[in-house]
Design a protein around this motif. Structure first.
Motif, PDB file in Angstrom:
ATOM      1  N   ALA A 157      53.813  27.694 -18.016  1.00 49.37           N
ATOM      2  CA  ALA A 157      53.028  26.456 -17.938  1.00 49.37           C
ATOM      3  C   ALA A 157      51.989  26.549 -16.821  1.00 49.37           C
ATOM      4  N   ASP A 158      52.379  27.117 -15.703  1.00 50.79           N
ATOM      5  CA  ASP A 158      51.452  27.231 -14.574  1.00 50.79           C
ATOM      6  C   ASP A 158      50.324  28.211 -14.892  1.00 50.79           C
ATOM      7  N   ILE A 159      50.665  29.344 -15.508  1.00 59.07           N
ATOM      8  CA  ILE A 159      49.658  30.356 -15.840  1.00 59.07           C
ATOM      9  C   ILE A 159      48.657  29.818 -16.857  1.00 59.07           C
ATOM     10  N   VAL A 160      49.157  29.146 -17.902  1.00 56.41           N
ATOM     11  CA  VAL A 160      48.272  28.595 -18.938  1.00 56.41           C
ATOM     12  C   VAL A 160      47.351  27.530 -18.341  1.00 56.41           C
ATOM     13  N   LEU A 247      50.443  41.673 -19.150  1.00 58.93           N
ATOM     14  CA  LEU A 247      49.752  40.573 -18.491  1.00 58.93           C
ATOM     15  C   LEU A 247      49.068  41.055 -17.217  1.00 58.93           C
ATOM     16  N   ASP A 248      49.742  41.926 -16.494  1.00 61.21           N
ATOM     17  CA  ASP A 248      49.162  42.464 -15.263  1.00 61.21           C
ATOM     18  C   ASP A 248      47.858  43.207 -15.563  1.00 61.21           C
ATOM     19  N   PHE A 249      47.841  43.966 -16.665  1.00 60.58           N
ATOM     20  CA  PHE A 249      46.632  44.690 -17.058  1.00 60.58           C
ATOM     21  C   PHE A 249      45.517  43.718 -17.436  1.00 60.58           C
ATOM     22  N   ILE A 250      45.862  42.676 -18.211  1.00 61.54           N
ATOM     23  CA  ILE A 250      44.861  41.699 -18.631  1.00 61.54           C
ATOM     24  C   ILE A 250      44.234  41.011 -17.417  1.00 61.54           C
ATOM     25  N   VAL A 251      45.051  40.690 -16.436  1.00 61.41           N
ATOM     26  CA  VAL A 251      44.538  40.025 -15.239  1.00 61.41           C
ATOM     27  C   VAL A 251      43.587  40.952 -14.477  1.00 61.41           C
ATOM     28  N   GLN A 252      43.893  42.229 -14.445  1.00 58.54           N
ATOM     29  CA  GLN A 252      42.982  43.192 -13.820  1.00 58.54           C
ATOM     30  C   GLN A 252      41.622  43.185 -14.526  1.00 58.54           C
ATOM     31  N   GLU A 253      41.652  43.126 -15.865  1.00 60.40           N
ATOM     32  CA  GLU A 253      40.410  43.101 -16.632  1.00 60.40           C
ATOM     33  C   GLU A 253      39.641  41.798 -16.393  1.00 60.40           C
ATOM     34  N   MET A 254      40.363  40.693 -16.303  1.00 61.96           N
ATOM     35  CA  MET A 254      39.714  39.420 -15.988  1.00 61.96           C
ATOM     36  C   MET A 254      39.013  39.495 -14.635  1.00 61.96           C
ATOM     37  N   LYS A 283      46.027  33.795  -8.088  1.00 62.89           N
ATOM     38  CA  LYS A 283      47.242  32.986  -8.223  1.00 62.89           C
ATOM     39  C   LYS A 283      48.008  33.379  -9.488  1.00 62.89           C
ATOM     40  N   ILE A 284      47.257  33.614 -10.581  1.00 61.81           N
ATOM     41  CA  ILE A 284      47.896  34.060 -11.824  1.00 61.81           C
ATOM     42  C   ILE A 284      48.554  35.420 -11.624  1.00 61.81           C
ATOM     43  N   ARG A 285      47.848  36.305 -10.943  1.00 69.08           N
ATOM     44  CA  ARG A 285      48.389  37.656 -10.700  1.00 69.08           C
ATOM     45  C   ARG A 285      49.703  37.584  -9.929  1.00 69.08           C
ATOM     46  N   GLU A 286      49.752  36.711  -8.928  1.00 66.21           N
ATOM     47  CA  GLU A 286      50.980  36.558  -8.148  1.00 66.21           C
ATOM     48  C   GLU A 286      52.117  36.048  -9.010  1.00 66.21           C
ATOM     49  N   GLN A 287      51.831  35.112  -9.898  1.00 65.65           N
ATOM     50  CA  GLN A 287      52.863  34.598 -10.794  1.00 65.65           C
ATOM     51  C   GLN A 287      53.364  35.661 -11.752  1.00 65.65           C
ATOM     52  N   ILE A 288      52.438  36.482 -12.238  1.00 65.09           N
ATOM     53  CA  ILE A 288      52.798  37.505 -13.209  1.00 65.09           C
ATOM     54  C   ILE A 288      53.750  38.541 -12.609  1.00 65.09           C
ATOM     55  N   GLN A 289      53.694  38.732 -11.294  1.00 65.69           N
ATOM     56  CA  GLN A 289      54.610  39.682 -10.654  1.00 65.69           C
ATOM     57  C   GLN A 289      56.065  39.256 -10.817  1.00 65.69           C
ATOM     58  N   ASN A 290      56.281  37.989 -11.179  1.00 67.59           N
ATOM     59  CA  ASN A 290      57.640  37.466 -11.372  1.00 67.59           C
ATOM     60  C   ASN A 290      58.085  37.514 -12.824  1.00 67.59           C
ATOM     61  N   ILE A 291      57.223  38.020 -13.719  1.00 67.52           N
ATOM     62  CA  ILE A 291      57.523  37.948 -15.147  1.00 67.52           C
ATOM     63  C   ILE A 291      58.064  39.271 -15.649  1.00 67.52           C
ATOM     64  N   GLU A 292      59.101  39.184 -16.487  1.00 66.25           N
ATOM     65  CA  GLU A 292      59.741  40.380 -17.044  1.00 66.25           C
ATOM     66  C   GLU A 292      58.779  41.115 -17.978  1.00 66.25           C
TER      67      GLU A 292
END
Length: 292
Positions: A157-160, A247-254, A283-292
Motif C-alpha cells: 500500500a505504501d509503495i503504490v 522490484l529493486d531492478f525496476i526502481v534502479q531504472e526509475m 523511499k520506495i527503494r528502502e521499502q523494497i529492501q524488506n520485500i521477499e
C-alpha cells in the motif's frame, strides 16, 4: 501479494508423549540463509527441516529453534543388572551365614542397593520424531508466512501510494517541459532585440535555435519510460510470486530516468520536481529492501 522478509511464527504441540516447540523468525537478506538451534540428539532432522522451510520462504535470514521434551519417560529403558543383583544376594547371604544373622533379604531391600537398575535412553524412532516435528514446523511456518503477508500488504500500500505520487509529478514535468521551450524562445527573441536594436531579426534563426534547444531538453522519452516502469512496479506489487529482486531492478531504472530528466532540465520548477521524485523513489527503494 507482497510478503515482508521480516516475520515470526510459533507452534507448540504434544505428540506421542513429546512436547515439541518450533519457532521461526527472519530478517532481511538478499538470499535464503538458514540457521538452526536443535538439540544435538535430534540433529538428523536439520536438513529435512531446512528443506521444509525453503518451500515456503524464498528470501531472508531465517532462524529456527526446535525444543523437544519427552514428558512420559518414553525415551528411557530400565534394565535389571542381574549380575549385580546376584552378586549382592550371594554376598549378603554369605555374611548372614558367617555371622549367624537372620536372612531377611527381600526384593524391596534389594532394589534399594546401588547399580541394581540400568537406565538407558531408548532408541529414537527417527521417522516418528520427524513426522511430529514437521507437523509442528508446518503450523509454525503457516503462521510465519501469514505474518509476512500482513506486513507485505502494508508495504504494498505504501509503495503504490508513493508510485501514484510520482506519476503526478511526471504529469507536471510533461506539462512544464513545452513551456520551457516557449520561455527560451521568448528570452532569445528579447536578447536578439536588445543586441540588434532596431535591425531586423532573423526569425528563422530563432526558430532553429529554439528547435535545437527543444531537442536538447526533450524529456518525453524519459517520461514515457518512467511511466512504463511505474506501471510494471504496480503490477509486480500485486504478484503472488517473490518479486523483491525484480522490484529493486525496476526502481534502479526509475531512478535512471529521473536522473536523465534532471540532467536535461533547464527549468527551476522541473528541477524541484526531480528532487522530489528522487526522494520518493529512495523511499520506495528502502521499502523494497524488506520485500521477499
Amino acid at each position: 501479494m507482497l510478503k515482508s522478509m521480516t516475520g515470526y511464527g510459533r507452534s507448540q504441540m504434544l505428540l506421542n508423549g513429546r512436547e515439541i516447540l518450533v519457532e521461526i523468525r527472519s530478517v532481511n537478506h538478499r538470499y535464503f540463509e538458514y540457521s538452526s538451534r536443535i538439540p544435538r540428539a535430534y540433529n538428523y532432522i536439520d536438513e529435512k527441516l531446512k528443506a521444509l522451510l525453503k518451500k515456503g520462504i524464498s528470501r531472508g535470514k531465517v532462524e529456527v529453534a526446535v525444543t523437544i521434551n519427552n514428558i512420559e519417560g518414553k525415551d528411557s529403558v530400565i534394565a535389571i543388572n542381574k549380575g549385580a543383583a546376584e552378586g549382592y544376594v550371594t554376598a549378603l547371604r554369605s555374611i548372614a551365614d558367617e555371622l549367624s544373622l537372620e536372612d531377611d533379604l527381600s526384593l524391596s531391600k534389594l532394589i534399594k542397593l546401588p547399580d541394581i537398575f540400568n537406565i538407558q535412553k531408548a532408541p529414537d524412532d527417527e521417522e516418528q520424531i520427524w513426522n511430529d516435528v514437521s507437523l509442528t514446523a508446518q503450523e509454525a511456518l503457516e503462521r510465519f508466512v501469514s505474518m509476512r503477508s500482513i506486513e507485505g500488504e502494508k508495504l504494498r500500500a505504501d509503495i503504490v501510494s508513493k508510485a501514484d505520487g510520482i506519476i503526478g509529478m511526471v504529469a507536471k514535468v510533461e506539462e512544464l517541459s513545452p513551456k520551457t521551450v516557449e520561455n527560451y524562445r521568448a528570452k532569445l527573441t528579447q536578447k536578439l532585440n536588445e543586441i540588434l536594436e532596431s535591425k531586423d531579426i532573423d526569425q528563422q534563426r530563432i526558430v532553429t535555435e529554439a528547435a535545437v534547444f527543444a531537442e536538447k531538453i526533450a524529456v518525453d522519452e524519459e517520461t514515457v519510460r518512467l511511466r512504463s516502469h511505474i506501471a510494471q512496479l504496480k503490477d509486480m506489487a500485486d504478484s503472488d510470486e517473490p518479486v523483491g529482486r525484480k522490484l529493486d531492478f525496476i526502481v534502479q531504472e526509475m531512478n535512471r530516468e529521473v536522473n536523465t530528466i534532471g540532467s536535461k532540465a533547464q527549468d527551476l520548477d522541473i528541477t524541484k520536481i526531480v528532487v522530489d521524485m528522487k526522494a520518493e523513489i529512495e523511499k520506495i527503494r528502502e521499502q523494497i529492501q524488506n520485500i521477499e
